[in-house]
Scaffold this active site. Structure first.
Site, PDB file in Angstrom:
ATOM      1  N   ASP A 284     -19.383  94.595  12.345  1.00 19.17           N
ATOM      2  CA  ASP A 284     -20.729  94.965  11.898  1.00 19.17           C
ATOM      3  C   ASP A 284     -20.603  95.719  10.574  1.00 19.17           C
ATOM      4  O   ASP A 284     -19.506  95.958  10.088  1.00 19.17           O
ATOM      5  CB  ASP A 284     -21.443  95.796  12.974  1.00 19.17           C
ATOM      6  CG  ASP A 284     -20.756  97.139  13.213  1.00 19.17           C
ATOM      7  OD1 ASP A 284     -19.737  97.422  12.548  1.00 19.17           O
ATOM      8  OD2 ASP A 284     -21.243  97.898  14.062  1.00 19.17           O
ATOM      9  N   SER A 285     -21.745  96.106  10.007  1.00 22.87           N
ATOM     10  CA  SER A 285     -21.706  96.715   8.670  1.00 22.87           C
ATOM     11  C   SER A 285     -21.433  98.211   8.726  1.00 22.87           C
ATOM     12  O   SER A 285     -21.085  98.814   7.724  1.00 22.87           O
ATOM     13  CB  SER A 285     -23.052  96.503   7.984  1.00 22.87           C
ATOM     14  OG  SER A 285     -24.048  97.250   8.670  1.00 22.87           O
ATOM     15  N   GLY A 286     -21.603  98.809   9.879  1.00 18.78           N
ATOM     16  CA  GLY A 286     -21.450 100.251   9.990  1.00 18.78           C
ATOM     17  C   GLY A 286     -22.765 100.988   9.858  1.00 18.78           C
ATOM     18  O   GLY A 286     -22.880 102.147  10.247  1.00 18.78           O
ATOM     19  N   GLY A 287     -23.772 100.329   9.313  1.00 16.30           N
ATOM     20  CA  GLY A 287     -25.056 100.990   9.079  1.00 16.30           C
ATOM     21  C   GLY A 287     -25.767 101.368  10.369  1.00 16.30           C
ATOM     22  O   GLY A 287     -26.271 102.476  10.517  1.00 16.30           O
ATOM     23  N   PHE A 288     -25.745 100.459  11.330  1.00 19.72           N
ATOM     24  CA  PHE A 288     -26.449 100.704  12.584  1.00 19.72           C
ATOM     25  C   PHE A 288     -25.882 101.922  13.297  1.00 19.72           C
ATOM     26  O   PHE A 288     -26.616 102.774  13.770  1.00 19.72           O
ATOM     27  CB  PHE A 288     -26.357  99.471  13.483  1.00 19.72           C
ATOM     28  CG  PHE A 288     -27.028  99.660  14.820  1.00 19.72           C
ATOM     29  CD1 PHE A 288     -28.410  99.620  14.924  1.00 19.72           C
ATOM     30  CD2 PHE A 288     -26.277  99.906  15.957  1.00 19.72           C
ATOM     31  CE1 PHE A 288     -29.031  99.812  16.149  1.00 19.72           C
ATOM     32  CE2 PHE A 288     -26.897 100.090  17.186  1.00 19.72           C
ATOM     33  CZ  PHE A 288     -28.271 100.047  17.279  1.00 19.72           C
TER      34      PHE A 288
ATOM     35  N   GLY B  35     -32.489  93.909  14.371  1.00 23.66           N
ATOM     36  CA  GLY B  35     -33.666  94.744  14.580  1.00 23.66           C
ATOM     37  C   GLY B  35     -34.385  94.502  15.887  1.00 23.66           C
ATOM     38  O   GLY B  35     -35.511  94.936  16.075  1.00 23.66           O
TER      39      GLY B  35
ATOM     40  N   CYS C 103     -11.295  88.953  41.036  1.00 31.45           N
ATOM     41  CA  CYS C 103     -11.842  88.320  42.247  1.00 31.45           C
ATOM     42  C   CYS C 103     -10.743  87.618  43.048  1.00 31.45           C
ATOM     43  O   CYS C 103     -10.859  87.456  44.252  1.00 31.45           O
ATOM     44  CB  CYS C 103     -12.961  87.357  41.878  1.00 31.45           C
ATOM     45  SG  CYS C 103     -14.419  88.248  41.281  1.00 31.45           S
TER      46      CYS C 103
ATOM     47  N   CYS D 265     -11.741  84.905  38.222  1.00 30.93           N
ATOM     48  CA  CYS D 265     -11.034  85.911  37.424  1.00 30.93           C
ATOM     49  C   CYS D 265      -9.938  86.570  38.261  1.00 30.93           C
ATOM     50  O   CYS D 265      -9.928  86.485  39.477  1.00 30.93           O
ATOM     51  CB  CYS D 265     -11.999  86.959  36.867  1.00 30.93           C
ATOM     52  SG  CYS D 265     -12.478  88.252  38.021  1.00 30.93           S
TER      53      CYS D 265
ATOM     54  N   ASP E 120     -23.805  89.403  21.042  1.00 31.94           N
ATOM     55  CA  ASP E 120     -22.860  90.477  21.343  1.00 31.94           C
ATOM     56  C   ASP E 120     -23.600  91.557  22.100  1.00 31.94           C
ATOM     57  O   ASP E 120     -24.823  91.692  21.964  1.00 31.94           O
ATOM     58  CB  ASP E 120     -22.295  91.092  20.055  1.00 31.94           C
ATOM     59  CG  ASP E 120     -23.252  92.109  19.461  1.00 31.94           C
ATOM     60  OD1 ASP E 120     -24.248  91.687  18.842  1.00 31.94           O
ATOM     61  OD2 ASP E 120     -23.034  93.311  19.647  1.00 31.94           O
TER      62      ASP E 120
ATOM     63  N   CYS F 114     -16.115  83.243  41.433  1.00 33.11           N
ATOM     64  CA  CYS F 114     -15.482  83.667  40.183  1.00 33.11           C
ATOM     65  C   CYS F 114     -13.970  83.488  40.310  1.00 33.11           C
ATOM     66  O   CYS F 114     -13.385  83.805  41.332  1.00 33.11           O
ATOM     67  CB  CYS F 114     -15.817  85.130  39.912  1.00 33.11           C
ATOM     68  SG  CYS F 114     -15.069  85.765  38.402  1.00 33.11           S
TER      69      CYS F 114
ATOM     70  N   HIS G 257     -13.704  91.274  35.311  1.00 33.03           N
ATOM     71  CA  HIS G 257     -14.689  90.430  35.979  1.00 33.03           C
ATOM     72  C   HIS G 257     -15.947  90.256  35.131  1.00 33.03           C
ATOM     73  O   HIS G 257     -16.475  89.146  35.003  1.00 33.03           O
ATOM     74  CB  HIS G 257     -15.071  90.997  37.345  1.00 33.03           C
ATOM     75  CG  HIS G 257     -16.265  90.301  37.921  1.00 33.03           C
ATOM     76  ND1 HIS G 257     -16.174  89.086  38.555  1.00 33.03           N
ATOM     77  CD2 HIS G 257     -17.597  90.596  37.861  1.00 33.03           C
ATOM     78  CE1 HIS G 257     -17.388  88.679  38.889  1.00 33.03           C
ATOM     79  NE2 HIS G 257     -18.264  89.570  38.470  1.00 33.03           N
TER      80      HIS G 257
ATOM     81  N   ASP H 241     -27.643  96.485   6.394  1.00 29.11           N
ATOM     82  CA  ASP H 241     -29.101  96.332   6.393  1.00 29.11           C
ATOM     83  C   ASP H 241     -29.767  97.685   6.553  1.00 29.11           C
ATOM     84  O   ASP H 241     -29.137  98.658   6.939  1.00 29.11           O
ATOM     85  CB  ASP H 241     -29.558  95.345   7.489  1.00 29.11           C
ATOM     86  CG  ASP H 241     -29.114  95.747   8.888  1.00 29.11           C
ATOM     87  OD1 ASP H 241     -28.185  96.574   9.006  1.00 29.11           O
ATOM     88  OD2 ASP H 241     -29.687  95.239   9.860  1.00 29.11           O
TER      89      ASP H 241
HETATM   90 ZN   LIG Z   1     -14.516  87.883  39.000  1.00 28.16          ZN
END
Ligand SMILES: [Zn+2]
Ligand SMILES: [Zn+2]
Lengths: 434, 397
Positions: B98-102, B223, B316, B313, B273, B311, B341, B152
Site C-alpha cells: 500500500d502507499s502508507g497514506g491510509f 475509500g 483440520c 488444511c 485484501d 477443509c 485454517h 491517495d
Molecule cells: Zn481447515
C-alpha cells in the site's frame, strides 16, 4: 516400552535405545537424547505441520501436567492419549508433574498431596488423582508424582518431608500402576528427590530400588526449585549428585534429568550415565530471543559466542543465517537480519524460526554426543563444548547488555520475557561450570 | 489486451455469462496470479507466525505488505541492502504494498493533509515527517513489490462534507500524476491508481474516468469498507467495475468477508485484501461457510470434529475443535493453527469461485452459497439487490 544399553563409553556414558512403544513398535529413540518440551500438549511455538519440517522421525514429547491438565476432558472423550489429542500422534509422550524450570510459589503442601501450579492457579494433587490423569493421558512414559521442587540449599526439614512424601506417593503410584490394565502400555519412572541432604537422598534411592522390578527408569529432581539462583551451581557439586545417584541405580534403567540445564551440565550428567533431558533449555533460549550456536567440530576451535542475542542491533543488516552450514529450515531460508526484524516488531514468526533452529541444533548436539560415545571420544567432545560455554564468561556480559538499549525501548518495556542480561546471570549459561 | 509495459499482463480467461464475474490470470514479475484472488495481509513482512513455505502450501499467490510499517522497521536502508522485501522475507511469489497514506491517517491523530502530502509526527521520535507521493513511491520502489499503490488523499468513508470529498478526489488524481512521474521501476513494478469519491457517484465516476486516461496496468477501488451502510457500499463498487477498463485487473481495497467477496466477484472485482481472516484467528475465531466459530466457547470443549470437515488444511487434518478450545489465546500455536485454517478458507472460497466461473456455473454457486449462509432464506436486502443488478436472483430458487 523397553530400554536397551547398546554401547558403553570410556566413562559411565552410554548409548541406549528406547524401543517397543505400544503404538510404534518399530520406533527407536536413541539416547542420550533431549525430549521436545511441550506446553498445552504442543511443542512450544510449533504446529505439527511445522514440527514435521524439523524432525521426520518420532520424538519424545515432554508433557508437564502443570501446563496440560486443561486437556484432560478432551483427551478423555477422544480416548487415544495426550499426544494424539494435541495433534502429534507420530510422537511418544513422557508425562511429569511440573515444569521444573518455572518459578512457582513455595510451600502449600498437604499430607500426601503436592501443589500443581497451573495458569488457573493451584490444584492440590494426590498420587491417586495424578494416576487418574495418567490413565486418561496414556503417555508412553509416566514420571511418578513427586515433591521435587527443592534447591540444593534447602533446609533439612523441608527436604526430609519432600523425601517422605515422594516415597509414600511412589508406593501409591506403583500400586495403581500394577492394578490398572490401562497403564500397562506405559512405563513408570521413579523420581529421586532430596539431593540437598545426603542421608535423605539415600533413603529416597532405597525406596525407588524397592520397586525396581516395576520401574523402567528413574528421574532426578530435588536439585533446583526453578529459580535461577538455585540453578547457579558449582559443576562439582552437581557432578557429585549425578555420580552418586547414577551409581546407585541399576544400569538397565534409563536415567532422566529434569530442569533447564546448559550444555556443560548436560554433558557432565551424560558422563555419569544419564540418558534423557527435558528439553526446556532451547525453549528458554527461544523465548529470550537467543539462538544457540555451538561448534560441533572438535578439530576446530570456536572463538565465537555460542549464544547469539538475536535482538541485538548488530544483526540489523546481517544477511547471513544464524549458523552457516546448519541444515535447519530457519538457517537454510532466513537471515539473522530477518529474525532480528521479527523480534524487534514482536512478530510471532521470530519464535517459530528460533524454535526451529534451537531445537534442531540442540538435537544435533545429542547426535554428536552419541557419535562421540560410539567412537570413544566423548571426553574430547565434552571438553570442546565446555570450552565454548566457558568463553561467555570471558566476554563481559555488558558487551551484550548495552547494545540492546539503543533499540526501540518501548518494545522491550512491554516484553516480559527474560532478557539476555538475566540469562547471563542465571544458570542458563556457563556461570556454573567452574 | 494487457498493459502497455511488461510488468503486468492480465488475461480474462472466462466470463460469467450472467453476472460481471470473470476468471483470469495476472502475470506479474514474481508470479502468475489466478484471479479472482484474495491477498492476505502480512503487515511487517510476515504473516501471523506462518512460514513463507506454509503460505505457498496454502496456495497464496500474492500477499500484501504495509509500506508505513516496513518503512519504519526494518527501514528503507535495510530493505535496500537486502535487495527488497521479497529477498528480506524470502517470499518468492507476488507482493503488493500500500502507499502508507491510509495507515498514517488512520493510526496517527496528528496527520495533516496538504497539497504537498501527508504531514505527521513520527511516533518513534516525534519529529515532523512529510509523506509525499514521491516519497511513498520511492519507499515502495525500494521494497520492490510487484504492485504498488499510489498515495491517495484518504477521507473517512462516512465523511459528509462534499467540498472536502471533492478536494480529496481531485487531489488523488493530481497525486497519481506525481506518483507515476516519480516511479523508477516501471519495468518490474506496477502502480495502481485508486478510485476515490467516497459515496458520491458523480465524484467516483470522474475519478475512475480520469484514471482511465493514464498509462497504468490495473486499478484499485478505495475509500470503501470504512463503516458505511452496505446499501451505500455495493453501488460504489458496481459503479467502479462498470466504468473501469475490463481488460485490466480491479482491486477492491480492504474487503475480505466471505459474503462481500462473493457479491463483489459477481460485480466484477478481481482482487481483494483484508486483515480480518488473520486478525480474527488471534481471538480464536475460525471461518466456516456459515460465518465463524468462536473456539473459546464451552460448546467445543469435547467436540472432536475438525473446524471444518470439508477443509483440507493442515489444521483440520490434525486437530480437533476440542483441542483448539483448550489452547486458544494461551499458546501461540493456536493462533498459527487458526490462521492456517482461515487463510485456507479464503483461498478455497476464491478457488471455488474461479472454478464455477470457468464452468459457467457461477450464478448457481452464488445461490447455493447464500442459501447455506442464510438457511431460512432471510437474505439481507443489499445482497439481493446487488446480485439482482448483475442478473443473479437468489430469492426465487
Ligand atoms: Zn481447515
Ligand atoms: Zn539452524
Amino acid at each position: 516400552m523397553r530400554f536397551i544399553v547398546k554401547q558403553n563409553g570410556c566413562g559411565s556414558e552410554r548409548i541406549g535405545r528406547l524401543t517397543g512403544f505400544f503404538k510404534f513398535p518399530g520406533a527407536v529413540i536413541e539416547t542420550p537424547t533431549s525430549a521436545l518440551f511441550t506446553q498445552g500438549g504442543s511443542v512450544v511455538h510449533l504446529t505439527s505441520d511445522v514440527l514435521s519440517r524439523v524432525f521426520s522421525s518420532p520424538k519424545l514429547l515432554w508433557v508437564p501436567l502443570s501446563n496440560s491438565i486443561q486437556l484432560e476432558n478432551g483427551v478423555k472423550v477422544q480416548n487415544d492419549g495426550v499426544a494424539k489429542f494435541a495433534g502429534l500422534p507420530g510422537h511418544v509422550a513422557c508425562a511429569t508433574l511440573n515444569n521444573l524450570s518455572e518459578v512457582t510459589p513455595s510451600g502449600h503442601f498437604e499430607p500426601n498431596k503436592v501443589p500443581l501450579w497451573t495458569k488457573n492457579g493451584k490444584k492440590m494433587l494426590s498420587a491417586n488423582r495424578y494416576m487418574d490423569v495418567m490413565e486418561v493421558f496414556k503417555p508412553d512414559i509416566i514420571l511418578a508424582i513427586a515433591d521435587g521442587r527443592t534447591a540444593l540449599n534447602e533446609g533439612s526439614k523441608r527436604v526430609s518431608k519432600a523425601v517422605n512424601r515422594t516415597s509414600q506417593m511412589l508406593n501409591e503410584c506403583v500400586d495403581r500402576y500394577k492394578a490398572a490394565k490401562e497403564l500397562q502400555n506405559s512405563t513408570l519412572v521413579g523420581v529421586i528427590v532430596g539431593a540437598a541432604n545426603p542421608k535423605k537422598i539415600d533413603e529416597c534411592v532405597q525406596n525407588v530400588l524397592k520397586h525396581v522390578d516395576t520401574l523402567g527408569g528413574i528421574a532426578l529432581e530435588g536439585i533446583t526449585d526453578g529459580t535461577v539462583e538455585s540453578m547457579d551451581l558449582n559443576i562439582k557439586t552437581l557432578n557429585e549428585v549425578f555420580e552418586k545417584v547414577g551409581n546407585a541405580i541399576p544400569k538397565n534403567l534409563f536415567h532422566i534429568i529434569e530442569g533447564c540445564w546448559n550444555p556443560t551440565v548436560i554433558l557432565s550428567a551424560i558422563e555419569y550415565g544419564w540418558d534423557v533431558f527435558d528439553g526446556s533449555y532451547p525453549v528458554k533460549l527461544t523465548n529470550a530471543g537467543i539462538a544457540l550456536k555451538l561448534s560441533f567440530d572438535v578439530t576446530k576451535d570456536n572463538d565465537t559466542m555460542y549464544l547469539l542475542d538475536m535482538v541485538d542491533q548488530r544483526y540489523k543488516e546481517d544477511f547471513t543465517p544464524i549458523l552457516e552450514d546448519c541444515e535447519c529450515l530457519a538457517c537454510k531460508k532466513h537471515t539473522r537480519a530477518y529474525i532480528r526484524h521479527l523480534l524487534n516488531t514482536r512478530e510471532m514468526l521470530a519464535s517459530v524460526l528460533l524454535s526451529i533452529h534451537n531445537l534442531h541444533h540442540f538435537d544435533q548436539m545429542f547426535f554428536y554426543i552419541r557419535k562421540h560415545i560410539a567412537s570413544n571420544t566423548f571426553a574430547i567432545f565434552k571438553q570442546h563444548i565446555t570450552k565454548q560455554c566457558e568463553m561467555l564468561k570471558t566476554f563481559a556480559p555488558d558487551r551484550y547488555k548495552g547494545l540492546n538499549e539503543a533499540i526501540d525501548k518501548q518494545t522491550f518495556q512491554k516484553n516480559k520475557k527474560i532478557r539476555v542480561s538475566e540469562v547471563l546471570s542465571s544458570g542458563l549459561v556457563s556461570n556454573n561450570c567452574t | 489486451m494487457g498493459g502497455t509495459s511488461k510488468a503486468l499482463s492480465f488475461t480474462v480467461q472466462s466470463e460469467c455469462p450472467t453476472s460481471r464475474a470473470r476468471a483470469g490470470i495476472m502475470k506479474l514479475p514474481h508470479y502468475n496470479v489466478k484471479t479472482p484472488v484474495f491477498m492476505p495481509v502480512g503487515t511487517q513482512g510476515t504473516m501471523k507466525g506462518l512460514l513463507p513455505d506454509q503460505l505457498e502450501n496454502l496456495d497464496c499467490e500474492i500477499i500484501l505488505g504495509n509500506t508505513y510499517h516496513l518503512g519504519n522497521r526494518p527501514g528503507v536502508d535495510v530493505l535496500k541492502k537486502a535487495g527488497g522485501l521479497h529477498k528480506f522475507m524470502n517470499w518468492k511469489r507476488a507482493l503488493l504494498t500500500d502507499s502508507g497514506g491510509f495507515q498514517m491517517v488512520s493510526l496517527l491523530k496528528l496527520a495533516e493533509i496538504t497539497e504537498e502530502g501527508v504531514k505527521f509526527r513520527s511516533p518513534y521520535d516525534n519529529s515532523e515527517i512529510m509523506l509525499t507521493p514521491e516519497k511513498s513511491i520511492e519507499i515502495q520502489n525500494y521494497i520492490g513489490a510487484d504492485i504498488i499503490m499510489q498515495l491517495d488523499d484518504v477521507v473517512q468513508t462516512t465523511f459528509q462534507d462534499y467540498d472536502r470529498i471533492k478536494v480529496a478526489t481531485e487531489r488523488t488524481s493530481r497525486w497519481l500524476d506525481r506518483c507515476l512521474k516519480a516511479h523508477k521501476r516501471p519495468d518490474d513494478q506496477n502502480i495502481f491508481p485508486i478510485v476515490q469519491g467516497l459515496l458520491n457517484p458523480e465524484l467516483r465516476r470522474q475519478s475512475a474516468q480520469e484514471h482511465m486516461t493514464k498509462d497504468v496496468n490495473g486499478f484499485a477501488i478505495g475509500g470503501l469498507s470504512g463503516g458505511e451502510a452496505k446499501d451505500d457500499f455495493w453501488p460504489m463498487v458496481s459503479l467502479g467495475t462498470k466504468i473501469l477498463d475490463k481488460h485490466k485487473p480491479r482491486y477492491l481495497m480492504g474487503v475480505g468477508l466471505a459474503i462481500d467477496l462473493v457479491v463483489c466477484v459477481a460485480l466484477g472485482v478481481d482482487m481483494f485484501d483484508c486483515v480480518f481472516p488473520t486478525r480474527t484467528a488471534r481471538f480464536g475465531c475460525a471461518l466456516v461457510n456459515k460465518g465463524q466459530l468462536n473456539l473459546k466457547q464451552k460448546q467445543y470443549q469435547t467436540d472432536l470434529n475438525p473446524i471444518d470437515k470439508n477443509c483440507d488444511c493442515a489444521t483440520c487434518e490434525n486437530y480437533t475443535r476440542a483441542y483448539l478450545h483448550c489452547i486458544v489465546s494461551v499458546e501461540t500455536v493456536a493462533c498459527h493453527l487458526i490462521s492456517v485454517h482461515n487463510i485456507a478458507f479464503q483461498m478455497r472460497l476464491m478457488r471455488t469461485m474461479r472454478e464455477n466461473i470457468e464452468n459457467g456455473t457461477f450464478p448457481k454457486f452464488v445461490k447455493d452459497f447464500f442459501c447455506e449462509v442464510y438457511p431460512d432464506n432471510n437474505f439481507p436486502n443489499w445482497i439481493v439487490n446487488s446480485l439482482h443488478s448483475v442478473g443473479i436472483n437468489i430469492i426465487n430458487t
